[in-house]
Motif scaffolding. Structure first.
Motif, PDB file in Angstrom:
ATOM      1  N   PRO A  28     -10.958   1.593   2.679  1.00  0.00           N
ATOM      2  CA  PRO A  28     -10.350   0.282   2.919  1.00  0.00           C
ATOM      3  C   PRO A  28     -11.264  -0.567   3.795  1.00  0.00           C
ATOM      4  CG  PRO A  28      -9.311   1.960   4.275  1.00  0.00           C
ATOM      5  CD  PRO A  28     -10.241   2.689   3.348  1.00  0.00           C
TER       6      PRO A  28
ATOM      7  N   LEU B  70      -2.578  -0.779   5.770  1.00  0.00           N
ATOM      8  CA  LEU B  70      -2.151   0.284   4.878  1.00  0.00           C
ATOM      9  C   LEU B  70      -0.725   0.670   5.247  1.00  0.00           C
ATOM     10  CD1 LEU B  70      -5.299   2.610   5.114  1.00  0.00           C
ATOM     11  CD2 LEU B  70      -4.930   0.670   3.579  1.00  0.00           C
TER      12      LEU B  70
ATOM     13  N   VAL C 127       0.092   5.391  -0.502  1.00  0.00           N
ATOM     14  CA  VAL C 127      -0.536   4.416   0.367  1.00  0.00           C
ATOM     15  C   VAL C 127      -0.565   3.079  -0.344  1.00  0.00           C
ATOM     16  CG1 VAL C 127      -2.594   3.847   1.705  1.00  0.00           C
ATOM     17  CG2 VAL C 127      -1.971   6.247   1.356  1.00  0.00           C
TER      18      VAL C 127
END
Length: 272
Positions: free
Chosen positions: A194, A200, A271
């Motif tokens: 990420p 997240l 996620v």
């Protein structure tokens, strides 16, 4: 869809981690993570395997943690002996194992610092340490002590992804690289890391990615069943130097994240 495929906490800084099926996440990270450290009574610095000559054998010390209401009990497994963190027996066992006097502490020193030995590859020296040389020993502050209030290097949670591990393995000649080398809290099955600024959501937990993780000598050291492998560091130096928060470039792998919303994590968690 991204999923959590491994959870780890490290009750004692630089000791072996504890694999979990579920973990409570507090504002400061996974419950019990890096809450203890070895303190050098000679200069007050925090023990870290970033200085392998002094502290590398911490990587052989096992840890387990048991919750007892609001308190936690951490057991260390040193040379076949199990001792409770905070006891005189633990200090004695660790001092004997490491070959130097140490004391265990949960109290962060007011100016938390540690010794580190920079890797021999010049590409592993970050730009903000431009006065340092490869292979040099130096003393640096522990930024995470002030930010998070634990013996963490910077962020509350450290994340690596399966996609990034796979690409690193390809760049190392098609080998499998174990996530454990990088001592993450979370391994996420995702094609890439990420980006800083992204949030997240993992169930009721929300994490905000802060920055890529600058790497030290530890990923190249022998750890548990993993042999030493200096090619990890040389590959990071060649392929992974990226800008870090306006400080300059550094060899990075994985990401640091802060906790926006606490909660509980479990293996297989989706996620978003």
């Amino acid at each position: 869809m991204w999923t959590v495929v491994a959870l780890w906490r490290y009750p004692l800084k630089s000791a072996r981690g504890e694999a979990l099926k579920a973990a409570d996440v507090e504002w400061t990270g996974l419950r019990g993570d890096r809450t203890w450290a070895c303190i050098d009574p000679l200069d007050g610095t925090v023990g870290s395997a970033k200085q392998p000559r002094r502290w590398g054998r911490l990587l052989d010390v096992g840890t387990t943690m048991r919750d007892n209401g609001p308190e936690t009990m951490v057991t260390l497994h040193v040379d076949g002996t199990s001792v409770r963190a905070g006891s005189d027996a633990a200090d004695v066992a660790l001092s004997k194992h490491l070959g130097r006097p140490v004391r265990l502490s949960r109290d962060l020193p007011p100016d938390a610092r540690l010794h580190r030995t920079l890797p021999d590859d010049a590409g592993m020296v970050p730009d903000w340490m431009d006065a340092a040389r490869p292979g040099q020993e130096t003393i640096t502050a522990i930024a995470g002590a002030g930010r998070v209030g634990r013996f963490v290097d910077f962020g509350a949670v450290h994340i690596v992804t399966t996609g990034a591990l796979s690409l690193l393995g390809e760049r190392m000649g098609g080998v499998r690289v174990a996530a454990e080398r990088f001592r993450p809290n979370l391994v996420i099955d995702a094609p890439r890391d990420p980006e800083p600024g992204q949030e997240l959501r993992l169930g009721d937990v929300v994490l905000r990615v802060v920055l890529p993780t600058p790497r030290c000598a530890i990923p190249g050291l022998a750890q548990a069943e993993l042999p030493a492998d200096r090619s990890v560091l040389s590959t990071l130096a060649r392929h992974y130097r990226v800008p870090v928060a306006g400080l300059g470039r550094a060899a990075c792998f994985g990401t640091y994240a802060d906790v926006v919303q606490p909660g509980q994590l479990r293996l297989g968690q989706l996620v978003h």
